[in-house]
Write a protein that holds these residues in place. Structure first.
Motif, PDB file in Angstrom:
ATOM      1  N   CYS A  34      -3.746  -5.452  -6.089  1.00  0.00           N
ATOM      2  CA  CYS A  34      -3.980  -6.456  -5.397  1.00  0.00           C
ATOM      3  C   CYS A  34      -3.591  -7.837  -5.805  1.00  0.00           C
ATOM      4  O   CYS A  34      -3.774  -8.042  -6.947  1.00  0.00           O
ATOM      5  CB  CYS A  34      -5.512  -6.531  -5.004  1.00  0.00           C
TER       6      CYS A  34
ATOM      7  N   VAL B  24      -4.906  -0.714  -4.779  1.00  0.00           N
ATOM      8  CA  VAL B  24      -5.095  -0.897  -3.346  1.00  0.00           C
ATOM      9  C   VAL B  24      -4.342   0.436  -2.861  1.00  0.00           C
ATOM     10  O   VAL B  24      -3.932   1.320  -3.405  1.00  0.00           O
ATOM     11  CB  VAL B  24      -4.108  -2.020  -2.950  1.00  0.00           C
ATOM     12  N   SER B  25      -5.016   0.830  -1.517  1.00  0.00           N
ATOM     13  CA  SER B  25      -4.333   1.753  -0.734  1.00  0.00           C
ATOM     14  C   SER B  25      -3.732   1.586   0.484  1.00  0.00           C
ATOM     15  O   SER B  25      -3.965   0.390   1.007  1.00  0.00           O
ATOM     16  CB  SER B  25      -5.783   2.689  -0.475  1.00  0.00           C
ATOM     17  N   VAL B  26      -3.154   2.425   1.005  1.00  0.00           N
ATOM     18  CA  VAL B  26      -2.280   2.196   2.339  1.00  0.00           C
ATOM     19  C   VAL B  26      -3.332   2.104   3.447  1.00  0.00           C
ATOM     20  O   VAL B  26      -3.853   3.173   3.612  1.00  0.00           O
ATOM     21  CB  VAL B  26      -1.039   3.111   2.493  1.00  0.00           C
TER      22      VAL B  26
ATOM     23  N   ASP C 218       1.080   2.142   8.008  1.00  0.00           N
ATOM     24  CA  ASP C 218       2.611   2.021   7.928  1.00  0.00           C
ATOM     25  C   ASP C 218       3.242   1.998   9.036  1.00  0.00           C
ATOM     26  O   ASP C 218       3.206   2.785   9.852  1.00  0.00           O
ATOM     27  CB  ASP C 218       3.148   3.237   7.202  1.00  0.00           C
TER      28      ASP C 218
ATOM     29  N   GLU D 139      -1.499  -2.856   3.003  1.00  0.00           N
ATOM     30  CA  GLU D 139      -2.514  -2.281   2.024  1.00  0.00           C
ATOM     31  C   GLU D 139      -3.790  -3.078   2.079  1.00  0.00           C
ATOM     32  O   GLU D 139      -4.069  -4.007   2.329  1.00  0.00           O
ATOM     33  CB  GLU D 139      -1.956  -2.332   0.541  1.00  0.00           C
TER      34      GLU D 139
ATOM     35  N   CYS E 134      -7.527  -3.768  -0.542  1.00  0.00           N
ATOM     36  CA  CYS E 134      -8.337  -3.656  -1.699  1.00  0.00           C
ATOM     37  C   CYS E 134      -9.975  -3.484  -1.454  1.00  0.00           C
ATOM     38  O   CYS E 134     -10.469  -4.351  -0.854  1.00  0.00           O
ATOM     39  CB  CYS E 134      -7.822  -4.828  -2.489  1.00  0.00           C
TER      40      CYS E 134
ATOM     41  N   ARG F 179       2.522  -4.736   1.482  1.00  0.00           N
ATOM     42  CA  ARG F 179       2.917  -4.134   0.381  1.00  0.00           C
ATOM     43  C   ARG F 179       4.215  -4.766  -0.295  1.00  0.00           C
ATOM     44  O   ARG F 179       4.566  -5.001  -1.461  1.00  0.00           O
ATOM     45  CB  ARG F 179       3.283  -2.816   0.377  1.00  0.00           C
TER      46      ARG F 179
END
Length: 401
Positions: free
Chosen positions: A3, A10-12, A15, A41, A43, A52
């Motif tokens: 983050c 963080v995660s996706v 997309d 992304e 957090c 990203r």
């Protein structure tokens, strides 16, 4: 990845594939443009939602064609914002106002008669020149700690610094906030207006995701960011502009600060609505809109109907490129901005034409890529004598007016 507010993992979230910079129009269909990933992304620690992959300033702004439009809707919004600031004594007739990312200076021009002094700062050379020619003193530079030192030496301390729909346009908000805290005195205010994450999620506004928008702020993430710089929120107001915006009023922390009840009210509302389930539905609805709109446009094209887009907008380019629409499906893009006309949309290669050209040879359907100006556009088209073209609205769900 981590983050860029609190440095946690963080995660996706979503997309959208790859796209060129959304405001970089092409001079010809053959002109080469690089495409870059559009990956969102999230957090879990501070609630920050971020892009990203951040492009450098040169890649974003060397061919920058966004000019704030002259619009009845925007003019009303300027009145709304000005009224809010004066009513709460955030602005007075003695105020020195500095606006970051001031573009051609329309908002500063709007408030100039009612305050002591206005100054803009914007990194786009051609845009800054237009503002200066209009009588809005504008410095051509990026706003950060270094430029804030120059601004302070040249103009002194502003009473209020505005960052309207630009605060999310830099990969490191800490640099901008260091500039703000250097430039403002202890009682000065920092007013941030941005698209609001809750509206983006609830209204399926995935087309707000493009390379200039590096952050998607919520109250939670804004509080976390400001706290790092010993600042806090003292007020919040919501606005319907651009599909749902939030205005944050912040200042350096002081024991004497009065906090508006709106801060607690909207924080509670956000906590109740901005849930993991809401994010899940947002992602599902994004793919649903892609499928529905793709099938609709393909069916209309195969049936011999002509389709133009209305608005050479950044959000429109995200929409077209994510869905995969090109000049094979869309004949033209209509836009009122002279400097965009005759150019081509990035990746899709759709040629931008004037409203007058469109009126002379109207399509069967307009895809409203500038859907945030829907009513204004529809009225303009009808008042010009076009009563036959229909309008496809893609957000918050695909429907035909």
């Amino acid at each position: 990845m981590t983050c860029r507010i609190c440095s946690a993992d963080v995660s996706v979230l979503l997309d959208l594939g790859t796209s060129p910079p959304a405001n970089s129009l092409k001079k010809s269909p053959e002109q080469f443009q690089d495409s870059y990933p559009l990956v969102l992304e999230i957090c879990d620690n501070c609630g920050n939602v971020q892009l990203r992959d951040c492009l450098d300033e040169e890649a974003l702004y060397k061919d920058y064609f966004y000019v704030t439009p002259s619009s009845t809707l925007l003019s009303r919004h300027y009145d709304f914002l000005q009224s809010f600031l004066f009513k709460n004594n955030y602005l007075t007739s003695n105020s020195f106002v500095l606006e970051i990312g001031s573009n051609v200076g329309l908002f500063l021009d709007h408030i100039k008669p009612n305050v002591a002094k206005v100054v803009g700062i914007d990194p786009a050379q051609e845009i800054s020149e237009i503002a200066n020619q209009k009588g809005i003193e504008t410095v051509c530079d990026f706003f950060n700690e270094e430029s804030s030192v120059k601004l302070k030496d040249q103009f002194g301390n502003p009473n209020i610094i505005l960052a309207r729909h630009c605060f999310a346009h830099n990969c490191d908000p800490h640099r901008m906030l260091k500039g703000v805290t250097h430039l403002l005195d202890d009682s000065g205010l920092f007013v941030i207006e941005n698209a609001y994450l809750l509206n983006t999620i609830e209204n399926n506004e995935f087309d707000q995701i493009y390379h200039e928008h590096m952050f998607y702020y919520s109250i939670r993430s804004m509080k976390a960011l400001l706290a790092i710089h010993n600042m806090h929120l003292v007020d919040i107001i919501m606005s319907p502009i651009h599909g749902g915006s939030i205005v944050f009023v912040a200042k350096k922390v002081s024991a004497e600060d009065k906090i508006s009840s709106a801060v607690g009210k909207y924080t509670l509302q956000e906590d109740l609505l901005l849930t993991p389930s809401a994010f899940k539905h947002f992602v599902e609805n994004t793919w649903r809109i892609k499928d529905t709109l793709s099938r609709l446009i393909t069916g209309l094209r195969d049936g011999g109907w002509t389709i133009y887009t209305y608005g050479a907008t950044a959000k429109g380019n995200t929409l077209l490129n994510f869905i995969g629409l090109t000049d094979k499906e869309i004949k033209y893009c209509v836009d009122s901005t002279p400097m965009k006309q005759g150019k081509y949309l990035p990746k899709s290669n759709v040629k931008v034409i004037s409203e007058e050209e469109s009126q002379a040879n109207p399509p069967d359907y307009f895809l409203l890529t500038a859907w945030n100006y829907r009513d204004e556009i529809v009225n303009k088209v009808r008042q010009a004598g076009n009563y036959t073209s229909q309008f496809i609205v893609p957000i918050p769900f695909v429907h035909i007016l």
